[in-house]
Design a protein around this motif. Structure first.
Motif, PDB file in Angstrom:
ATOM      1  N   ALA A 105      25.659   4.590  26.078  1.00  0.00           N
ATOM      2  CA  ALA A 105      24.506   3.959  27.047  1.00  0.00           C
ATOM      3  C   ALA A 105      23.185   4.904  26.694  1.00  0.00           C
ATOM      4  CB  ALA A 105      24.873   4.105  28.324  1.00  0.00           C
ATOM      5  N   GLY A 106      21.644   5.021  26.726  1.00  0.00           N
ATOM      6  CA  GLY A 106      21.054   5.744  26.623  1.00  0.00           C
ATOM      7  C   GLY A 106      20.515   5.633  24.756  1.00  0.00           C
ATOM      8  N   LYS A 107      20.985   5.326  23.963  1.00  0.00           N
ATOM      9  CA  LYS A 107      21.002   5.284  22.701  1.00  0.00           C
ATOM     10  C   LYS A 107      19.892   4.210  22.244  1.00  0.00           C
ATOM     11  CE  LYS A 107      25.506   7.617  21.774  1.00  0.00           C
ATOM     12  NZ  LYS A 107      24.875   8.795  22.119  1.00  0.00           N
ATOM     13  N   GLY A 108      19.427   2.834  23.049  1.00  0.00           N
ATOM     14  CA  GLY A 108      18.304   2.502  22.387  1.00  0.00           C
ATOM     15  C   GLY A 108      19.614   0.878  22.082  1.00  0.00           C
ATOM     16  N   LEU A 109      20.799   1.297  21.946  1.00  0.00           N
ATOM     17  CA  LEU A 109      21.229   0.337  21.220  1.00  0.00           C
ATOM     18  C   LEU A 109      21.198  -1.257  21.766  1.00  0.00           C
ATOM     19  CD1 LEU A 109      25.064   2.719  20.557  1.00  0.00           C
ATOM     20  CD2 LEU A 109      22.735   2.027  18.951  1.00  0.00           C
ATOM     21  N   VAL A 110      21.936  -1.742  22.941  1.00  0.00           N
ATOM     22  CA  VAL A 110      21.545  -2.589  23.645  1.00  0.00           C
ATOM     23  C   VAL A 110      19.751  -3.164  23.132  1.00  0.00           C
ATOM     24  CG1 VAL A 110      21.065  -4.176  25.267  1.00  0.00           C
ATOM     25  CG2 VAL A 110      22.902  -2.446  24.942  1.00  0.00           C
ATOM     26  N   THR A 111      19.065  -2.640  23.437  1.00  0.00           N
ATOM     27  CA  THR A 111      17.691  -3.426  22.907  1.00  0.00           C
ATOM     28  C   THR A 111      17.709  -3.539  21.671  1.00  0.00           C
ATOM     29  OG1 THR A 111      16.223  -2.146  24.295  1.00  0.00           O
ATOM     30  CG2 THR A 111      15.382  -2.577  22.655  1.00  0.00           C
ATOM     31  N   ARG A 112      17.811  -2.400  19.854  1.00  0.00           N
ATOM     32  CA  ARG A 112      17.935  -2.826  18.835  1.00  0.00           C
ATOM     33  C   ARG A 112      18.704  -4.078  18.383  1.00  0.00           C
ATOM     34  NH1 ARG A 112      19.013   2.186  16.304  1.00  0.00           N
ATOM     35  NH2 ARG A 112      20.050   3.518  18.264  1.00  0.00           N
ATOM     36  N   ALA A 113      19.897  -4.187  19.140  1.00  0.00           N
ATOM     37  CA  ALA A 113      20.684  -5.455  19.074  1.00  0.00           C
ATOM     38  C   ALA A 113      20.210  -6.883  19.543  1.00  0.00           C
ATOM     39  CB  ALA A 113      21.989  -5.110  19.468  1.00  0.00           C
ATOM     40  N   ALA A 114      19.965  -6.408  20.294  1.00  0.00           N
ATOM     41  CA  ALA A 114      19.330  -7.878  20.708  1.00  0.00           C
ATOM     42  C   ALA A 114      17.825  -8.465  20.468  1.00  0.00           C
ATOM     43  CB  ALA A 114      18.355  -7.317  22.757  1.00  0.00           C
ATOM     44  N   TRP A 133      19.210 -13.355  32.492  1.00  0.00           N
ATOM     45  CA  TRP A 133      20.023 -13.154  33.743  1.00  0.00           C
ATOM     46  C   TRP A 133      20.118 -11.533  34.163  1.00  0.00           C
ATOM     47  CZ3 TRP A 133      20.141 -18.244  37.054  1.00  0.00           C
ATOM     48  CH2 TRP A 133      19.445 -18.576  36.178  1.00  0.00           C
ATOM     49  N   VAL A 134      19.500 -11.536  34.940  1.00  0.00           N
ATOM     50  CA  VAL A 134      19.825 -10.328  35.062  1.00  0.00           C
ATOM     51  C   VAL A 134      20.048  -9.088  36.800  1.00  0.00           C
ATOM     52  CG1 VAL A 134      17.585  -9.143  35.119  1.00  0.00           C
ATOM     53  CG2 VAL A 134      19.694  -7.227  34.917  1.00  0.00           C
ATOM     54  N   SER A 135      21.011  -9.112  37.542  1.00  0.00           N
ATOM     55  CA  SER A 135      21.352  -8.158  38.791  1.00  0.00           C
ATOM     56  C   SER A 135      20.364  -7.805  39.250  1.00  0.00           C
ATOM     57  CB  SER A 135      21.841  -7.828  38.628  1.00  0.00           C
ATOM     58  OG  SER A 135      22.525  -7.556  40.512  1.00  0.00           O
ATOM     59  N   SER A 136      19.402  -7.784  40.138  1.00  0.00           N
ATOM     60  CA  SER A 136      17.925  -7.088  39.838  1.00  0.00           C
ATOM     61  C   SER A 136      18.705  -5.969  40.873  1.00  0.00           C
ATOM     62  CB  SER A 136      17.211  -7.437  41.432  1.00  0.00           C
ATOM     63  OG  SER A 136      16.948  -8.651  41.558  1.00  0.00           O
ATOM     64  N   ALA A 137      19.840  -5.600  40.497  1.00  0.00           N
ATOM     65  CA  ALA A 137      20.564  -3.769  41.234  1.00  0.00           C
ATOM     66  C   ALA A 137      20.272  -3.149  39.248  1.00  0.00           C
ATOM     67  CB  ALA A 137      22.055  -3.899  41.552  1.00  0.00           C
ATOM     68  N   ASN A 138      20.261  -4.047  38.680  1.00  0.00           N
ATOM     69  CA  ASN A 138      21.302  -3.212  37.009  1.00  0.00           C
ATOM     70  C   ASN A 138      19.860  -2.899  36.409  1.00  0.00           C
ATOM     71  OD1 ASN A 138      21.783  -3.041  34.324  1.00  0.00           O
ATOM     72  ND2 ASN A 138      22.775  -4.897  34.273  1.00  0.00           N
ATOM     73  N   ALA A 139      19.217  -2.363  36.445  1.00  0.00           N
ATOM     74  CA  ALA A 139      17.891  -1.641  35.832  1.00  0.00           C
ATOM     75  C   ALA A 139      17.866  -1.169  34.906  1.00  0.00           C
ATOM     76  CB  ALA A 139      17.615   0.504  36.958  1.00  0.00           C
ATOM     77  N   PRO A 140      19.013  -0.510  33.811  1.00  0.00           N
ATOM     78  CA  PRO A 140      19.839  -0.576  32.251  1.00  0.00           C
ATOM     79  C   PRO A 140      18.275  -1.903  31.532  1.00  0.00           C
ATOM     80  CG  PRO A 140      20.951   0.457  33.528  1.00  0.00           C
ATOM     81  CD  PRO A 140      20.515  -0.162  34.492  1.00  0.00           C
ATOM     82  N   SER A 141      19.450  -2.936  32.240  1.00  0.00           N
ATOM     83  CA  SER A 141      19.242  -4.045  31.778  1.00  0.00           C
ATOM     84  C   SER A 141      18.053  -4.605  32.225  1.00  0.00           C
ATOM     85  CB  SER A 141      20.339  -5.046  32.226  1.00  0.00           C
ATOM     86  OG  SER A 141      20.099  -6.659  31.332  1.00  0.00           O
TER      87      SER A 141
END
Length: 190
Positions: A105-114, A133-141
């Motif tokens: 987490a925190g490396k930008g991997l999901v953003t780059r992959a998505a 679609w994301v839970s309102s509690a899931n701030a990173p997503s």
């Protein structure tokens, strides 16, 4: 097998297939608690058979052109994934999603992959609208959705029952013309 580079840090995006069930299960086990805070995948993948079944379901979706799963690898190790949970080419719609182990987490991997997967859906499969679609509690997503240039379409209040509790779900989306405009602006600025 092929891999797409996600940057200078050695991160790669690779397809995930049923023969990788053991690696996939080990990945889920490493991140089970962290991933399970907002994602039901750890409740579904709990042994080798369920891991294989999950990956087979996505292999079937890929064969039918109705979804995809790609693993995020860092230094050769599977640390997360991005998915097109649904994909309807005829209607031009898809729903993207993701998860990641805590150590990655925190490396930008999901953003780059998505970004890579969404770009493929828009440019190669003709998808017009990609939902997140994301839970309102899931701030990173939610932060990923923002970095991808998505717009929050709305909140479905207490619409998602997860582990016995009701959660608000936010729907974010990006349309193909917006995606292309942002990509063009980034290329001009770079």
């Amino acid at each position: 097998m092929f891999a797409i580079s996600l940057g200078a840090d050695g991160a790669e995006l690779r397809p995930l297939e049923p023969w990788q069930a053991e690696e996939f299960l080990a990945h889920i086990d490493r991140g089970r608690e962290f991933i399970g805070r907002h994602n039901g995948l750890p409740d579904v993948v709990h042994d080798l058979a369920s891991s294989r079944a999950y990956l087979q379901a996505y292999a079937d979706k890929a064969a039918a052109d109705t979804g995809r799963i790609c693993g995020i690898h860092l230094d050769g190790e599977l640390v997360g994934a991005v998915i097109l949970r649904t994909m309807d080419v005829a209607h031009g719609t898809a729903e993207a999603g993701c998860w990641l182990e805590p150590a990655a987490a925190g490396k930008g991997l999901v953003t780059r992959a998505a970004r890579t997967l969404i770009d493929w859906a828009v440019e190669h499969r003709g998808i017009h609208r990609v939902d997140w679609w994301v839970s309102s509690a899931n701030a990173p997503s939610i932060a990923v959705a923002r970095r991808l240039g998505m717009t929050r379409d709305g909140v479905l209040r207490e619409s998602h029952l997860y582990r016995g509790q009701r959660h608000d779900e936010e729907i974010w989306s990006v349309l193909a013309p917006e995606w292309r405009a942002a990509k063009s602006a980034a290329a001009s600025a770079g």
